[in-house]
Design a protein around this motif. Structure first.
Motif: not given
Length: 509
Positions: A316, A312, A326
């Motif tokens: 990002q 994650t 995402t």
């Protein structure tokens, strides 16, 4: 609640030593059993996705409520402490006062706590609400799994049900990322908590109509000393590892709690061998296949956070994905988990048993983590991120559905709640330990990388990539350990408990 006691498979009431027939329940109908599964699965999804949906909302919540970076971790830790330390108590209470009652209490409490958190005007109120969520989640999760265990006793139906349930357990975290991104981007962070009210309302209405009220005919007494020992031990373990993310491992507040937790858990095991009605009867964990399943849930829970957390960050911060994009990036993995979970429990485990399936899942999970170590600033999603995600989905699909099925198969009805709680405890504590260890190791790796080079934006970015790679390697190590452990512990062949899931099966370890 009905005065009789529960026997979901036969639809009979046992009262005062005599048996009488009751009017057929909705649960007795094969069609309605699948409606029961949908209610239970929805409740489980709410609990599982809450772990990641709130993570997406944290930056916005921090801005709105004005708490510091140092306090931010308490939003996650408060939930983990309450949930992890109270799961075994929640499981035994469902055995003691009835699974339907605990299921509904857990749903209402979780919804109320979510509403308080969503409306929080201060950091303190939000932390308290998260702790309440954890407490009621510890009632809800084992009740849901034990209801599944006692409702689906036919081997073929049970395989399908656990395939779906295992898919939700493995994919719920990724669904939380997507849902959290959508709610945060298009509404606001408070809806990441308010959304639980919709899940809970639907599950409550369905549970009230479809579930049969009662408890096992030989209800156990509550083991108060055992409850205090295990709750205190798990609290100290989860807190100690969570504290390691904010302080050095050598800090008294870290190792002191870990040592205290270890001693309390040792004392708990000692007491369980001597208590007249133990909280966690040792035969529940003494069966080889069941013990291997608990360990598989623990190890894979620790390893999988290497994806949900650090990938994650990568998507990002490096590829500059939005929260919604995402979440969408994880959807192919979710699809693979669901397909493999159902296929594994229906076609592979009934034919080959768990021994070749779960170790293979561990190997695939480890391979996916090693593959992810090759990601760099120029990687693309389709060529470099998607393939290892699909591989990991296949591995988790093999592990979770099979592990949950064998962890609860062959357990006596009076112990279904506490056995179900052990499944959730294994996954939750494994996830807490994995998150803390990986965070600490990644931070140390980034600091070490940057300190040996001249400061610049490029060095800082490369330090982050290096830290993610270190986390992936350690996650691969977790899965490698899981491969060895499950290969050694699982018996060859199809377990007898799967052909007759209501019979106490298996020899002790």
């Amino acid at each position: 609640m009905a005065r009789g006691t529960e026997d979901s498979s036969t639809g009979s009431d046992v009262e005062g030593g005599s048996q009488r027939r009751r009017r057929p329940s909705l649960v007795d109908s094969p069609n309605h059993r699948w409606w029961v599964l949908s209610v239970i699965a929805l409740a489980q999804l709410m609990v599982v996705l809450d772990a990641t949906i709130v993570n997406i909302a944290l930056p916005s919540a921090q801005t709105a409520l004005g708490f510091s970076n140092g306090n931010r971790q308490w939003i996650v830790t408060a939930y983990a402490l309450a949930f992890g330390s109270l799961l075994l108590l929640g499981g035994r209470l469902s055995d003691l006062i009835g699974r339907k009652r605990m299921f509904l209490i857990g749903l209402v409490g979780f919804a109320v706590a979510s509403a308080i958190g969503g409306a929080a005007g201060s950091f303190e109120v939000l932390v308290a609400a998260r702790a309440l969520q954890g407490m009621f989640g510890a009632m809800l999760a084992p009740a849901a799994l034990s209801l599944l265990t006692t409702t689906f006793t036919d081997p073929k139906e049970r395989a399908k049900a656990f395939g779906i349930y295992g898919a939700i357990a493995g994919a719920g975290g990724a669904v939380g990322l997507l849902l959290g991104g959508l709610l945060t981007e298009y509404l606001n962070w408070r809806w990441c908590l308010y959304v639980n009210l919709f899940f809970a309302l639907i599950a409550f209405v369905g549970g009230s109509r479809l579930l049969y009220a009662g408890g096992p005919p030989d209800r156990p007494a509550l083991d108060l000393p055992g409850t205090l020992l295990v709750s205190g031990g798990l609290f100290c373990i989860v807190y100690g590892f969570s504290n390691a993310e904010r302080h050095q491992w050598g800090a008294t507040s870290t190792w002191g709690f870990l040592v205290a937790g270890g001693l309390l858990l040792i004392a708990f095991v000692w007491w369980q061998g001597r208590a007249r009605q133990p909280l966690l009867p040792l035969h529940v964990v003494g069966d080889r296949d069941r013990g291997a399943s608990f360990l598989a849930m623990f190890i894979s829970g620790a390893g999988m956070f290497g994806v949900f957390l650090f990938l994650t960050y990568y998507l990002q911060r490096t590829l500059l994905y939005s929260p919604v994009k995402t979440g969408l990036a994880f959807l192919p993995m979710v699809a693979v988990i669901m397909i493999v979970s159902v296929t594994t429990t229906n076609a592979l485990v009934p034919r080959y048993g768990a021994k070749p399936i779960v170790p293979t899942g561990m190997a695939l999970g480890g391979g996916a983590m090693v593959w992810l170590t090759a990601l760099d600033a120029h990687s693309t999603y389709a060529a470099h991120v998607l393939p290892p995600l699909l591989l990991l989905g296949a591995g988790l699909g093999m592990i979770f559905a099979t592990g949950m099925n064998l962890a609860t198969a062959g357990v006596k009805p009076r112990d279904a709640g506490v056995a179900s709680a052990m499944v959730n405890t294994s996954q939750q504590v494994g996830g807490s330990i994995g998150t803390s260890l990986l965070n600490t190791l990644a931070l140390s790796a980034a600091t070490s990388y940057a300190s040996s080079r001249r400061p610049s934006a490029g060095v800082a970015a490369q330090a982050q990539l290096h830290s993610y790679s270190v986390a992936y390697w350690w996650s691969a190590g977790f899965f490698a350990v899981g491969f060895v452990v499950t290969l050694l512990l699982y018996r060859r062949g199809v377990p007898a408990s799967l052909s007759d899931p209501t019979a106490q099966g298996g020899a002790p370890m």
